[in-house]
Scaffold this motif. Sequence first.
Motif, PDB file in Angstrom:
ATOM      1  N   ALA A 181      -8.797  -4.634   1.986  1.00 48.54           N
ATOM      2  CA  ALA A 181      -9.568  -5.885   1.943  1.00 48.54           C
ATOM      3  C   ALA A 181      -9.885  -6.347   0.518  1.00 48.54           C
ATOM      4  CB  ALA A 181     -10.873  -5.726   2.734  1.00 48.54           C
ATOM      5  N   HIS A 182      -9.771  -5.446  -0.470  1.00 49.22           N
ATOM      6  CA  HIS A 182     -10.045  -5.860  -1.850  1.00 49.22           C
ATOM      7  C   HIS A 182      -9.032  -6.911  -2.317  1.00 49.22           C
ATOM      8  CE1 HIS A 182     -13.023  -2.757  -2.812  1.00 49.22           C
ATOM      9  NE2 HIS A 182     -12.235  -1.856  -2.282  1.00 49.22           N
ATOM     10  N   VAL A 183      -7.796  -6.770  -1.852  1.00 50.09           N
ATOM     11  CA  VAL A 183      -6.711  -7.601  -2.395  1.00 50.09           C
ATOM     12  C   VAL A 183      -5.992  -8.392  -1.298  1.00 50.09           C
ATOM     13  CG1 VAL A 183      -6.307  -6.188  -4.436  1.00 50.09           C
ATOM     14  CG2 VAL A 183      -5.147  -5.597  -2.315  1.00 50.09           C
ATOM     15  N   PRO A 194     -19.483  -2.188  -3.022  1.00 52.52           N
ATOM     16  CA  PRO A 194     -19.485  -2.762  -1.674  1.00 52.52           C
ATOM     17  C   PRO A 194     -19.366  -1.753  -0.527  1.00 52.52           C
ATOM     18  CG  PRO A 194     -17.320  -3.067  -2.678  1.00 52.52           C
ATOM     19  CD  PRO A 194     -18.198  -2.427  -3.727  1.00 52.52           C
ATOM     20  N   HIS A 195     -19.014  -0.482  -0.821  1.00 55.03           N
ATOM     21  CA  HIS A 195     -18.623   0.446   0.256  1.00 55.03           C
ATOM     22  C   HIS A 195     -19.816   1.068   0.973  1.00 55.03           C
ATOM     23  CE1 HIS A 195     -15.407   0.338  -2.844  1.00 55.03           C
ATOM     24  NE2 HIS A 195     -14.600   0.307  -1.802  1.00 55.03           N
ATOM     25  N   ALA A 196     -20.798   0.230   1.318  1.00 47.00           N
ATOM     26  CA  ALA A 196     -22.075   0.724   1.859  1.00 47.00           C
ATOM     27  C   ALA A 196     -21.916   1.447   3.194  1.00 47.00           C
ATOM     28  CB  ALA A 196     -23.047  -0.440   2.005  1.00 47.00           C
ATOM     29  N   THR A 253      -8.845   8.349  -4.659  1.00 45.04           N
ATOM     30  CA  THR A 253      -8.065   7.361  -5.414  1.00 45.04           C
ATOM     31  C   THR A 253      -8.944   6.292  -6.058  1.00 45.04           C
ATOM     32  OG1 THR A 253      -6.250   7.691  -3.875  1.00 45.04           O
ATOM     33  CG2 THR A 253      -6.110   5.779  -5.325  1.00 45.04           C
ATOM     34  N   HIS A 254      -9.721   5.577  -5.245  1.00 43.84           N
ATOM     35  CA  HIS A 254     -10.603   4.556  -5.822  1.00 43.84           C
ATOM     36  C   HIS A 254     -12.052   4.869  -5.471  1.00 43.84           C
ATOM     37  CE1 HIS A 254     -10.888   2.371  -1.999  1.00 43.84           C
ATOM     38  NE2 HIS A 254     -11.616   1.438  -2.545  1.00 43.84           N
ATOM     39  N   ASP A 255     -12.953   4.244  -6.198  1.00 40.85           N
ATOM     40  CA  ASP A 255     -14.362   4.607  -6.157  1.00 40.85           C
ATOM     41  C   ASP A 255     -15.034   4.106  -4.879  1.00 40.85           C
ATOM     42  OD1 ASP A 255     -16.161   6.023  -7.653  1.00 40.85           O
ATOM     43  OD2 ASP A 255     -15.815   4.802  -9.445  1.00 40.85           O
ATOM     44  N   GLY A 271     -11.100   2.123 -10.173  1.00 42.21           N
ATOM     45  CA  GLY A 271     -12.504   1.709 -10.063  1.00 42.21           C
ATOM     46  C   GLY A 271     -12.915   1.369  -8.647  1.00 42.21           C
ATOM     47  N   VAL A 272     -13.999   0.616  -8.562  1.00 41.40           N
ATOM     48  CA  VAL A 272     -14.606   0.324  -7.276  1.00 41.40           C
ATOM     49  C   VAL A 272     -13.749  -0.647  -6.453  1.00 41.40           C
ATOM     50  CG1 VAL A 272     -16.028  -1.587  -8.090  1.00 41.40           C
ATOM     51  CG2 VAL A 272     -16.841  -0.151  -6.199  1.00 41.40           C
ATOM     52  N   SER A 273     -12.917  -1.427  -7.104  1.00 39.59           N
ATOM     53  CA  SER A 273     -11.978  -2.295  -6.390  1.00 39.59           C
ATOM     54  C   SER A 273     -10.567  -1.837  -6.707  1.00 39.59           C
ATOM     55  CB  SER A 273     -12.130  -3.745  -6.836  1.00 39.59           C
ATOM     56  OG  SER A 273     -11.054  -4.493  -6.311  1.00 39.59           O
ATOM     57  N   SER A 301     -11.310   5.316   3.624  1.00 36.37           N
ATOM     58  CA  SER A 301     -12.459   4.705   2.951  1.00 36.37           C
ATOM     59  C   SER A 301     -12.729   3.296   3.438  1.00 36.37           C
ATOM     60  CB  SER A 301     -12.230   4.707   1.445  1.00 36.37           C
ATOM     61  OG  SER A 301     -11.068   3.966   1.112  1.00 36.37           O
ATOM     62  N   ASP A 302     -11.750   2.398   3.305  1.00 37.70           N
ATOM     63  CA  ASP A 302     -11.998   0.973   3.528  1.00 37.70           C
ATOM     64  C   ASP A 302     -11.350   0.449   4.793  1.00 37.70           C
ATOM     65  OD1 ASP A 302     -12.765   1.476   0.934  1.00 37.70           O
ATOM     66  OD2 ASP A 302     -11.904  -0.354   0.109  1.00 37.70           O
ATOM     67  N   SER A 303     -10.664   1.325   5.511  1.00 36.53           N
ATOM     68  CA  SER A 303      -9.840   0.806   6.587  1.00 36.53           C
ATOM     69  C   SER A 303      -9.634   1.867   7.656  1.00 36.53           C
ATOM     70  CB  SER A 303      -8.496   0.406   5.976  1.00 36.53           C
ATOM     71  OG  SER A 303      -7.619   0.010   6.965  1.00 36.53           O
TER      72      SER A 303
HETATM   73 ZN    ZN Z   1     -12.656  -0.019  -1.642  1.00 34.50          ZN
END
Ligand code: ZN
Length: 290
Positions: free
Chosen positions: A58-60, A119-121, A185-187, A205-207, A260-262
């Motif tokens: 979702a970052h990109v 953002p990864h709350a 891999t990412h923060d 980093g975070v993104s 993490s994000d997905s």
């Molecule tokens: Zn992320």
Amino acid sequence: MQRLFGLICLVLIATAVPASAQERLKTIASFSILGDFVRNVGGDRVSVTTLVGADGDAHVYSPTPADAKRIADAKLIFINGLGFEGWLPRLVKSAGGKVTIVTATAGIAPLKLGSHADPHAWQSVSNAKIYIGNIRDALVAADPASAQSFRANAEAYLAKLDILDREAREAIAKLPQGRRKVISTHDAFGYFAAAYGVEFIAPVGVSTESEASARDIAGIITQIRSAKIPAVFLENMSDPRLIRRISAETGARIGGTLYSDSLTAEKGDAPTYIDMVRHNIKALTSALGD
Ligand code: ZN
């Protein structure tokens, strides 16, 4: 007469359809984890379309014209906020801007990474409970006739999250203190780290928008050696080559994949949020246990 008969048939058909199927509230979730939350609270009274699907980043994300159409047809769009979906304001505007935007992280005190909010709350289960409360309140406001159902679904899901949170705390507490360090891999695990006491170090980093520089990677390699970090982890949404290289250069073993994000597709390791957290805990405890 024939026309009247047709009309009566139509009325009969319309009333035969159960109210829930006929009046499902159309909603959009920006990414898969949020989509899972909305499904759990909305149940059969809500239809949920997820923009960034399984294994997506979702970052990109690059929105499509079909996304704009979906948003134009929906009543609510649930977003994470905290700068996660940078592509969203333009998309909502191109969809006519009539949809109600619900920020699921409202009320969460964000962690900071430099000058940016992390953002990864959702990676802390107690924050996930705040997401659920916000989703419940937004659904109740949009469809008060279904309020009872939304409240009951939210309560049942919150009870599951309480159990999950306890599981995470107990599992991490059993790990030897000196081994609670990993490379991802990412923060994306700052909230997890703060909630459960595992230290995460990430070359990106975070993104995921930025790439790790040669200097960042050299720094991580030094850190792994000096802090004796036992394991490195892959992500389902990021290129695995960087982590493989770090593993090869340091001898830190690859502890598997952290989500993490997905979420993953139905048959993967993490088709739901609860599955995702359980998988991550298991991956961490088996890589870091002694
Ligand atoms: Zn992320």
